[in-house]
Design a protein around this motif. Structure first.
Motif, PDB file in Angstrom:
ATOM      1  N   VAL A 289     102.514  48.290  37.801  1.00  0.00           N
ATOM      2  CA  VAL A 289     103.307  48.798  36.689  1.00  0.00           C
ATOM      3  C   VAL A 289     102.585  48.424  35.393  1.00  0.00           C
ATOM      4  N   PHE A 290     102.404  49.395  34.528  1.00  0.00           N
ATOM      5  CA  PHE A 290     101.745  49.169  33.254  1.00  0.00           C
ATOM      6  C   PHE A 290     102.717  49.497  32.121  1.00  0.00           C
ATOM      7  N   VAL A 291     102.727  48.653  31.116  1.00  0.00           N
ATOM      8  CA  VAL A 291     103.554  48.868  29.929  1.00  0.00           C
ATOM      9  C   VAL A 291     102.618  48.998  28.733  1.00  0.00           C
ATOM     10  N   ASN A 292     102.691  50.132  28.032  1.00  0.00           N
ATOM     11  CA  ASN A 292     101.828  50.407  26.892  1.00  0.00           C
ATOM     12  C   ASN A 292     102.666  50.368  25.616  1.00  0.00           C
ATOM     13  N   TYR A 293     102.213  49.587  24.649  1.00  0.00           N
ATOM     14  CA  TYR A 293     103.008  49.402  23.429  1.00  0.00           C
ATOM     15  C   TYR A 293     102.155  49.635  22.193  1.00  0.00           C
ATOM     16  N   ILE A 294     102.696  50.412  21.246  1.00  0.00           N
ATOM     17  CA  ILE A 294     102.136  50.508  19.894  1.00  0.00           C
ATOM     18  C   ILE A 294     103.284  50.254  18.924  1.00  0.00           C
ATOM     19  N   ASN A 295     102.983  49.498  17.867  1.00  0.00           N
ATOM     20  CA  ASN A 295     104.066  49.121  16.964  1.00  0.00           C
ATOM     21  C   ASN A 295     104.406  50.251  15.990  1.00  0.00           C
TER      22      ASN A 295
ATOM     23  N   PHE B 133     105.710  53.577  30.127  1.00  0.00           N
ATOM     24  CA  PHE B 133     105.483  52.896  31.398  1.00  0.00           C
ATOM     25  C   PHE B 133     104.690  53.820  32.326  1.00  0.00           C
ATOM     26  N   ASP B 134     103.702  53.232  32.977  1.00  0.00           N
ATOM     27  CA  ASP B 134     102.935  53.937  34.005  1.00  0.00           C
ATOM     28  C   ASP B 134     103.128  53.211  35.333  1.00  0.00           C
ATOM     29  N   LEU B 135     103.113  53.968  36.404  1.00  0.00           N
ATOM     30  CA  LEU B 135     103.345  53.407  37.735  1.00  0.00           C
ATOM     31  C   LEU B 135     102.273  53.916  38.688  1.00  0.00           C
ATOM     32  N   ARG B 136     101.778  53.018  39.530  1.00  0.00           N
ATOM     33  CA  ARG B 136     100.758  53.403  40.518  1.00  0.00           C
ATOM     34  C   ARG B 136     101.093  52.737  41.850  1.00  0.00           C
ATOM     35  N   PHE B 137     101.004  53.505  42.955  1.00  0.00           N
ATOM     36  CA  PHE B 137     101.343  52.987  44.277  1.00  0.00           C
ATOM     37  C   PHE B 137     100.294  53.450  45.270  1.00  0.00           C
ATOM     38  N   ASN B 138      99.803  52.518  46.094  1.00  0.00           N
ATOM     39  CA  ASN B 138      98.836  52.825  47.148  1.00  0.00           C
ATOM     40  C   ASN B 138      99.361  52.302  48.483  1.00  0.00           C
ATOM     41  N   TYR B 139      99.093  53.070  49.523  1.00  0.00           N
ATOM     42  CA  TYR B 139      99.538  52.676  50.857  1.00  0.00           C
ATOM     43  C   TYR B 139      98.395  52.892  51.839  1.00  0.00           C
ATOM     44  N   ASP B 140      97.996  51.803  52.500  1.00  0.00           N
ATOM     45  CA  ASP B 140      96.929  51.850  53.505  1.00  0.00           C
ATOM     46  C   ASP B 140      97.527  52.371  54.815  1.00  0.00           C
ATOM     47  N   MET B 141      97.279  53.653  55.090  1.00  0.00           N
ATOM     48  CA  MET B 141      97.895  54.279  56.265  1.00  0.00           C
ATOM     49  C   MET B 141      97.321  53.753  57.567  1.00  0.00           C
ATOM     50  N   GLY B 142      96.102  53.211  57.508  1.00  0.00           N
ATOM     51  CA  GLY B 142      95.508  52.655  58.717  1.00  0.00           C
ATOM     52  C   GLY B 142      96.285  51.481  59.269  1.00  0.00           C
ATOM     53  N   SER B 143      97.029  50.780  58.410  1.00  0.00           N
ATOM     54  CA  SER B 143      97.829  49.644  58.868  1.00  0.00           C
ATOM     55  C   SER B 143      99.092  50.091  59.584  1.00  0.00           C
TER      56      SER B 143
ATOM     57  N   ALA C 236     100.036  57.451  44.902  1.00  0.00           N
ATOM     58  CA  ALA C 236     100.928  58.224  44.039  1.00  0.00           C
ATOM     59  C   ALA C 236     101.013  57.509  42.701  1.00  0.00           C
ATOM     60  N   GLY C 237     101.210  58.273  41.649  1.00  0.00           N
ATOM     61  CA  GLY C 237     101.271  57.667  40.330  1.00  0.00           C
ATOM     62  C   GLY C 237     102.102  58.482  39.373  1.00  0.00           C
ATOM     63  N   VAL C 238     102.589  57.813  38.355  1.00  0.00           N
ATOM     64  CA  VAL C 238     103.333  58.471  37.296  1.00  0.00           C
ATOM     65  C   VAL C 238     102.856  57.899  35.969  1.00  0.00           C
ATOM     66  N   VAL C 239     102.372  58.761  35.101  1.00  0.00           N
ATOM     67  CA  VAL C 239     102.039  58.384  33.732  1.00  0.00           C
ATOM     68  C   VAL C 239     103.217  58.773  32.850  1.00  0.00           C
ATOM     69  N   ASN C 240     103.642  57.864  31.983  1.00  0.00           N
ATOM     70  CA  ASN C 240     104.831  58.075  31.142  1.00  0.00           C
ATOM     71  C   ASN C 240     106.047  58.301  32.035  1.00  0.00           C
ATOM     72  N   LEU C 241     106.393  57.242  32.753  1.00  0.00           N
ATOM     73  CA  LEU C 241     107.409  57.295  33.806  1.00  0.00           C
ATOM     74  C   LEU C 241     108.721  57.922  33.341  1.00  0.00           C
ATOM     75  N   PHE C 242     109.160  57.616  32.133  1.00  0.00           N
ATOM     76  CA  PHE C 242     110.461  58.083  31.657  1.00  0.00           C
ATOM     77  C   PHE C 242     110.342  59.334  30.774  1.00  0.00           C
ATOM     78  N   ASP C 243     109.180  59.980  30.827  1.00  0.00           N
ATOM     79  CA  ASP C 243     108.961  61.247  30.113  1.00  0.00           C
ATOM     80  C   ASP C 243     109.353  61.127  28.637  1.00  0.00           C
ATOM     81  N   LYS C 244     108.881  60.090  28.010  1.00  0.00           N
ATOM     82  CA  LYS C 244     109.247  59.813  26.623  1.00  0.00           C
ATOM     83  C   LYS C 244     108.424  60.668  25.679  1.00  0.00           C
ATOM     84  N   ASN C 245     109.101  61.349  24.748  1.00  0.00           N
ATOM     85  CA  ASN C 245     108.404  62.126  23.730  1.00  0.00           C
ATOM     86  C   ASN C 245     107.708  61.205  22.741  1.00  0.00           C
TER      87      ASN C 245
ATOM     88  N   ILE D 186     103.012  63.413  37.097  1.00  0.00           N
ATOM     89  CA  ILE D 186     103.200  62.901  38.451  1.00  0.00           C
ATOM     90  C   ILE D 186     101.999  63.318  39.284  1.00  0.00           C
ATOM     91  N   SER D 187     101.375  62.361  39.962  1.00  0.00           N
ATOM     92  CA  SER D 187     100.169  62.679  40.725  1.00  0.00           C
ATOM     93  C   SER D 187     100.243  62.086  42.119  1.00  0.00           C
TER      94      SER D 187
END
Length: 917
Positions: free
Chosen positions: A823-829, A848-858, A872-881, A909-910
């Motif tokens: 989870v990434f939080v990006n801030y500008i004042n 907020f950005d979110l990134r998730f990886n899953y090792d399918m071999g396990s 899977a990932g989401v940039v600007n999770l809450f779709d903030k203008n 969303i990717s």
């Protein structure tokens, strides 16, 4: 020894001067040795590497870290911000440039695909991106690939787009946010970004990713293959990236009428139907048009308003195909051959604003309508949009870059090593503009007395043949840059000091740059063409010393370790003289876990090749009709004429003095934790500025008084002289009320001060996996800028289009078996929009950005799932203008948001798959 950059023609033999200074440094360190000696043969202290060490598979025990020319030596006095391979994979960005813009020290100002109104933006006509450390300027950051210079891109060969290297081919990126001209030469004023390639791979890796947002999509596909053998390796990567354009119609917050948000109405009066302006009075043409018979429907002091820029793309469609290869082979014991190369081809397409102009209609035009009460016998102006008449003007182009570096690493006696390398690179860029307005054909069509062929701008139909003639203007701006660089460097130990060996590096470089550019403009059936070739040669010599003064063998209370570093570089340019720049650094460890470091140096930036030699005569340059936000009329748009002369032979190099003081602390009571804090100050003089693309320049008119850059109501004789000397883009109004000189000048001076800060903590648990917490940011305490020589230094910190007080990025990563999430939080004042009256306070922004990886071999034991990762990932999770910004639209950004700090795309969303074989 020089303590400041000495720019100009040096007297005597400047190369001997550099050698003399290097000898002086050697003697100084040599003199220290007896005074601090405690033993004849103290062990060599291990270097305190502040950057992330090279991965194990690279098998390089003494790598060269960015910021030093000496093997195994981290840059003494300066910190290194490192993006490792895992950071690159965790990013949701589709290009290397976008990945780097996630770093708080990198600002999206100037040379950017969606923000072109600041320094360097005017020349970025092929919509590339460049690294702009601290927001000081895109030309003040040097971009390297594996420690060496690369060919510059763009039609003027001015900057390096980091996306020439695909993200899949990157092992890591090292950023030195400190002056480094003593090490690398020109451009390293704000710092250096070094793109380090992947090597020593023994696998095949394939990856695909697709991302989607409202009105936008992106995709990436790539593969990497590597093979190792005794004494050698080869690694190759290919990558395809694409993202669509984003049109203004797809974002509600992008509009010319900002009254609903509490802002102004910045819509244009160049509409369809248009507005008649005669003797200073405006008459709105009604829907359906107006004729002589219906002239009574025209009412004085009325205006049609329209949102022409709403139809434009906020950024262009971009597609890139790239390839990278690295090769190493040991030829014989002690001699290794290496060859690294890359090739990339990028295309873009942009739908710009609707074609519109202020047209002078003579009385002889058969459709001429004189409003009731208007003075007779007078030509009139019609502010008009060709929205319903002509196809949009399409901007498209391409950029192709290829480069190869070959060389030898040769082991010498006494643990010395020399590297000889040669780089050849070529870039070809082309910007095309189709369906532009033909100024001469419009004048002819307006003066035509034949109703069947004359141009009707009063709301009636027009002859297709007439419309074809007035929209057949083309613009082709090609540019080709060829870069050649030969370099030789030797480094190794000199003699033993009590804490280790005094190490040195010396070297020479020879650069040749050739840029060819020009312009083809005019009617498609009879355009005019010009081309100019300009060249530059740079000869350089450099030396560096690293002295471990105190170490484990002679530690003192409060001084467990003390390292000193000194570097100096001399550069001689064939066209702008010579410069001599030193840098000094110190690392002090008072006790284990705490490092105090400091640096001082001078840096410089040579004027761009086209800035000083130019494309003016027979090449590029001309007059542009542009719409400027004018505070004297409430921020409404004023049509102005702007000169792009392209060159100024009187330009001098930019110079800077940089200082930094920082600490790195790894507290013993808090395992796996590290804090970093660096104070920096940069005094930057003789900055080269040009205001061709700055459509908000009238807001700083008072500061530019006396420079001649802004002229209100220029004389007709002056405008006639300009029109006779330069080609014209778009239709020139009958009465030019504003002239802006956009040619480059040594005008700017800035003072930047602030702190870089970082913190990391790793936590291991038995049942919940491993956690990593990180924080990285920049806090400015001062940014003052003098817009012209003799002008006062004005506080610009935390104002629009300038460095912010605070930018930060917080990340949390969780690893648990096959799961990995971040989870990434990006801030500008919050900051001030002083382009609005009264000054607007722009809200802060947190995304907020979110990134998730899953090792399918396990999870699946089948062979098909081995080493297969689903992401899977989401940039600007809450779709903030983006925060609302009260600023007029322009072709370079604006219209309700600030493109230099926020992304209009919204939530992306990717999903992706990576397979290793």
């Amino acid at each position: 020894m020089a303590t400041a950059a000495q720019v100009g023609k040096n007297s005597g033999n400047p190369r001997m001067h550099v050698i003399a200074q290097a000898v002086a440094m050697l003697c100084a360190f040599g003199a220290m040795a007896p005074a601090i000696a405690q033993s004849e043969a103290a062990p060599v202290a291990a270097p305190a590497v502040e950057a992330a060490p090279a991965p194990a598979q690279e098998a390089a025990p003494e790598v060269v870290i960015t910021g030093s020319r000496i093997r195994g030596i981290a840059p003494v006095g300066s910190s290194v911000v490192t993006l490792g391979r895992s950071d690159i994979e965790q990013s949701g960005a589709v290009s290397t440039a976008k990945i780097l813009q996630e770093v708080p020290q990198v600002f999206n100002l100037g040379v950017s695909e969606n923000s072109r109104g600041q320094a360097g933006g005017a020349g970025n006509i092929t919509f590339a991106s460049a690294i702009n450390l601290r927001g000081i300027g895109p030309f003040a950051t040097l971009t390297l690939v594996d420690g060496h210079r690369v060919v510059a891109q763009g039609t003027t060969g001015a900057t390096v787009d980091p996306s020439i290297i695909p993200a899949l081919a990157l092992q890591r990126v090292e950023i030195i946010a400190d002056g480094a001209s003593a090490i690398y030469g020109s451009d390293a004023v704000a710092g250096v970004a070094n793109l380090i390639l992947r090597r020593n791979q023994e696998a095949l890796e394939a990856t695909v990713r697709y991302g989607h947002a409202d009105g936008y999509n992106e995709r990436m596909a790539g593969a990497l293959w590597g093979h190792k053998w005794k004494g050698g390796q080869v690694t190759a990567a290919i990558e395809h990236t694409y993202h669509s354009a984003l049109n203004g119609q797809d974002r509600d917050f992008y509009t010319g009428d900002l009254r609903a948000f509490g802002g102004g109405d910045f819509r244009s009066t160049q509409c369809a139907p248009g507005n008649i302006v005669i003797a200073g009075t405006s008459y709105a043409i009604p829907q359906g048009g107006v004729t002589k018979a219906t002239a009574g429907s025209l009412a004085p002091n009325t205006s049609n308003k329209c949102d022409n820029l709403k139809y434009a793309d906020l950024f262009p469609r971009q597609e890139r195909n790239s390839g990278v290869i690295t090769f190493n082979q040991e030829l014989t014991k002690g001699i290794k051959f290496f060859a690294d190369g890359f090739a990339t081809r990028r295309t873009y397409r942009l739908s710009p604003t609707i074609l519109a102009a202020n047209l002078t209609v003579p009385q002889a035009n058969p459709f001429y309508v004189r409003p009731p009460g208007a003075p007779a016998g007078t030509n009139e102006t019609v502010a008009y949009s060709f929205l319903n008449d002509l196809p949009p003007n399409i901007a498209r182009g391409k950029s192709r870059t290829v480069e190869l570096t070959t060389g030898l690493d040769i082991a010498l006696p006494m643990d010395w090593k020399t590297t000889v390398l040669y780089t050849w690179g070529k870039n070809e860029d082309l910007a095309e503009s189709l369906h532009g307005l033909n100024n001469a054909a419009i004048s002819t069509a307006l003066a035509d007395t034949n109703p069947s062929t004359a141009l009707n701008v009063f709301g009636g139909a027009n002859n297709p043949a007439t419309l074809a003639k007035i929209s057949n203007n083309i613009g082709l701006s090609p540019g080709e840059t060829i870069f050649k660089n030969a370099a030789v460097k030797a480094d190794g130990p000199l003699f033993q000091l009590p804490a280790g060996k005094l190490r040195a590096a010396v070297g020479f470089e020879h650069q040749d740059v050739r840029t060819e550019g020009g312009q083809t403009t005019g009617p498609a059936d009879n355009p005019s063409t010009g081309s100019v070739v300009i060249t530059r040669t740079v000869k350089s010599a450099f030396a560096e010393l690293a002295a471990p003064i105190i170490g484990s063998a002679n530690a003192l209370p409060g001084v467990e370790k003390l390292d000193l570093n000194a570097a100096i570089r001399y550069d001689k340019y064939s066209d702008v003289g010579s410069t001599n720049n030193p840098k000094y650094g110190v690392n002090w460890v008072p006790f284990q876990g705490l490092t105090v470091r400091g640096s001082y140096g001078t840096s410089f930036r040579a004027p761009g090749l086209t800035n000083i030699q130019g494309f003016t005569n027979g090449g590029r340059g001309g007059l542009f009709v542009q719409n400027y936000s004018d505070p004297t009329i409430g921020g409404a748009l004023r049509v102005g004429l702007t000169l792009s002369a392209g060159r100024n032979p009187d330009l001098k190099p930019e110079t800077a003095t940089t200082r930094s003081l920082g600490v790195e602390w790894e507290p013993a009571f808090l395992e796996r934790t590290k804090f970093g804090l660096t104070y920096f100050t940069i005094n930057y003089d003789n900055q080269i500025v040009g205001y061709l693309s700055d459509l908000t320049i009238l807001n700083r008119e008072g500061q530019l008084a006396g420079t001649g850059i802004i002229q209100r109501n220029p004389s007709p004789a002056f405008i006639a002289q300009m029109l006779a000397q330069y080609p014209v883009n778009n239709v020139v109004p009958q009465n030019v009320t504003l002239f802006v000189d956009g040619s480059p000048k040594n005008l700017g001076q800035s003072i930047s001060k602030g702190f870089d800060f970082s913190a990391t903590h790793r936590m291991q648990t038995e049942n919940w996996g491993d956690f990593t917490f990180g924080l990285n940011g920049t806090y400015f305490t001062k940014y003052a800028y003098a817009i012209a020589p003799g002008a006062p230094m004005v506080d610009q910190l935390n104002t629009i289009f300038n460095p912010l007080r605070l930018k930060a990025r917080l990340n949390t990563t969780w690893n648990y078996g096959p799961y990995n999430a971040s989870v990434f939080v990006n801030y500008i004042n919050a900051y001030d929009n002083n382009l609005a009256a009264p000054t607007q306070k722009v809200a802060s922004s947190t995304t907020f950005d979110l990134r998730f990886n899953y090792d399918m071999g396990s999870a699946f034991n089948g062979r098909w799932a081995k080493d297969l990762t689903l992401s899977a990932g989401v940039v600007n999770l809450f779709d903030k203008n983006p925060p609302f910004v009260n600023i007029a639209q322009s072709t370079n950004g604006g219209g309700g948001f600030d493109p230099t700090l926020t992304n209009p795309t919204g939530r992306i969303i990717s999903v992706g798959l990576t397979k290793r074989f």
